[in-house]
Design an enzyme around this catalytic site. Structure first.
Site, short mmCIF file in Angstrom:
data_model
loop_
_atom_site.label_atom_id
_atom_site.label_comp_id
_atom_site.label_asym_id
_atom_site.label_seq_id
_atom_site.Cartn_x
_atom_site.Cartn_y
_atom_site.Cartn_z
N GLY A 1 0.82 -1.21 0.00
CA GLY A 1 0.00 0.00 0.00
C GLY A 1 0.85 1.26 0.00
O GLY A 1 2.04 1.24 -0.36
N GLY B 1 2.35 3.13 2.29
CA GLY B 1 3.63 3.16 3.03
C GLY B 1 4.70 2.39 2.28
O GLY B 1 5.86 2.84 2.17
N ASP C 1 -7.49 -0.77 1.15
CA ASP C 1 -8.05 0.59 1.25
C ASP C 1 -8.32 1.22 -0.12
O ASP C 1 -9.08 2.18 -0.21
CB ASP C 1 -7.09 1.50 2.02
CG ASP C 1 -6.93 1.08 3.47
OD1 ASP C 1 -7.62 0.14 3.88
OD2 ASP C 1 -6.13 1.70 4.19
N GLY D 1 -27.22 -2.33 -0.18
CA GLY D 1 -28.51 -1.64 -0.04
C GLY D 1 -28.65 -0.96 1.31
O GLY D 1 -29.73 -0.97 1.92
N GLU E 1 -28.66 1.99 4.32
CA GLU E 1 -29.44 3.22 4.42
C GLU E 1 -28.56 4.46 4.57
O GLU E 1 -28.97 5.57 4.24
CB GLU E 1 -30.42 3.12 5.59
CG GLU E 1 -31.67 2.31 5.31
CD GLU E 1 -31.42 0.81 5.11
OE1 GLU E 1 -30.42 0.30 5.66
OE2 GLU E 1 -32.22 0.14 4.42
N GLN F 1 -11.37 -8.52 6.86
CA GLN F 1 -11.43 -7.95 5.50
C GLN F 1 -10.09 -8.05 4.76
O GLN F 1 -10.02 -7.91 3.55
CB GLN F 1 -11.84 -6.47 5.57
CG GLN F 1 -13.25 -6.29 6.06
CD GLN F 1 -13.47 -4.89 6.62
OE1 GLN F 1 -13.97 -4.01 5.94
NE2 GLN F 1 -13.09 -4.67 7.88
#
Ligand code: F6P
Length: 318
Positions: A101, A103, A127, A185, A187, A251
């Site tokens: 990434g 760094g 990210d 979906g 809100e 993740q």
């Protein structure tokens, strides 16, 4: 003449597929590849393994990185970077490929611009915050992992008619949050790129309930707010019960999606191609599906994501 290259990596899904592609492409041109262990710390400590065709077999579907990684605190200190440079020279390494990434790419640019070490950066970060790059390796997998979790939460949120606040990763970038909120979906979404107002969030929830909505999911990017704080404030302001889920490092792990494996395979292959043509201090990426390269100095600048359209669409479809 390219005889020997070094590779070091950060971790996210698809990094192993990139290592495999680098090693197997290099092999075709009789270029030897050595992998530094634990990222930049491996360069400093001269901790490496030789990588051959066989060693990268069976890793395309594996998460993490077979080379291990670290967030090196030493690398930016003169005494340690000098040691890293000496190791690169003593090991007769002609160029270094850095997979990681922001760094990591900063480190690659430093080596090239200040110490004349030919480097290439391959963007790999969940990210998706590398400037000039549409998709980094690992992002698609992270978004899909978060979406899978969110879909499950939606099941229980609807059954119990609850409000959920789900925190996703993305240190300074709301990319994962925006994608997941749209695809799931959801809100509402809270991201570093936009200011938010609790009164507006709560007003929308109340209006939604009046319209007959029976669940409400808000995705929060860790870079902007803490899900627990958001949930507490919503409960205080509305009197409604909320639940919180922090998805965290799940993740960044897991088997890469097809998209990430394909991206990693193309970029690993292209890294060798451009090194052979003498390019250095470059970041590589796909442009319209084709491999391309541009200056690492541009890649490490802050990426501005166009959040407005997706943000508005999320609201419009609520
Ligand atoms: O940069 C990738 C990332 O996973 C961010 O999304 C997150 O904020 C950070 O790394 C977590 O870092 P660490 O693994 O050091 O806790």
């Amino acid at each position: 003449m390219l005889n020997r290259i070094g590779v070091l990596t950060r971790d996210c899904a698809g990094v192993n597929a990139a290592i495999r592609s680098i090693v197997r492409t290099a092999h075709i041109y009789n270029i030897e590849v050595i992998g530094f262990l634990k990222g930049f710390d491996g360069l400093i400590d001269n901790n490496y393994i030789k990588l051959d065709r066989k060693q990268v077999s069976g890793i395309i579907d594996k998460g993490g990185t077979i080379l291990k990684t670290s967030r090196s605190k030493r690398f930016y200190k003169t005494q340690w970077i000098s040691k890293a440079i000496k190791n690169i020279r003593d090991n007769h390494i002609d160029c270094l490929i850095v997979v990681g990434g922001n760094g990591s790419l900063k480190g690659a640019h430093l080596l090239a611009s200040e110490y004349n070490i030919p480097t290439i950066g391959i963007p790999a970060t969940i990210d998706n915050d590398i400037n000039g790059v549409d998709f980094s390796i690992g992002t698609d997998t992270a978004v899909n992992i978060a979406l899978d979790a969110l879909d499950k939460i939606r099941d229980t949120a609807t059954s119990l008619e609850r409000i959920f606040v789900i925190e996703v990763m993305g240190r300074k970038c709301g990319y994962i949050a925006l994608q997941v909120a749209l695809a799931g979906g959801c809100e509402d979404v809270i991201i570093p790129e936009r200011e938010f107002d609790y009164d507006i969030i709560c007003k929308r929830i109340s209006e939604g309930i009046l319209r007959g909505k029976n669940s409400w999911i808000i995705v929060v990017s860790e870079g902007k707010a803490n899900a627990k704080d958001v949930a507490d404030i919503i409960t205080r302001k509305t009197g409604l019960e909320t639940r919180v889920t922090v998805l965290g490092h799940i993740q960044r792990g897991g088997s890469p999606t097809a998209t990430d494996r394909i991206l990693a395979s193309k970029l690993g292959n292209h890294a060798i191609d451009i090194l052979k043509s003498g390019e250095k201090d470059k970041c590589i990426c796909l442009k319209n599906g084709n491999p391309a390269s541009f200056d690492l100095s541009k890649a490490i600048k802050k990426k501005m994501i166009d959040s407005k359209k997706i943000y508005n669409l999320i609201k419009m479809l609520t």
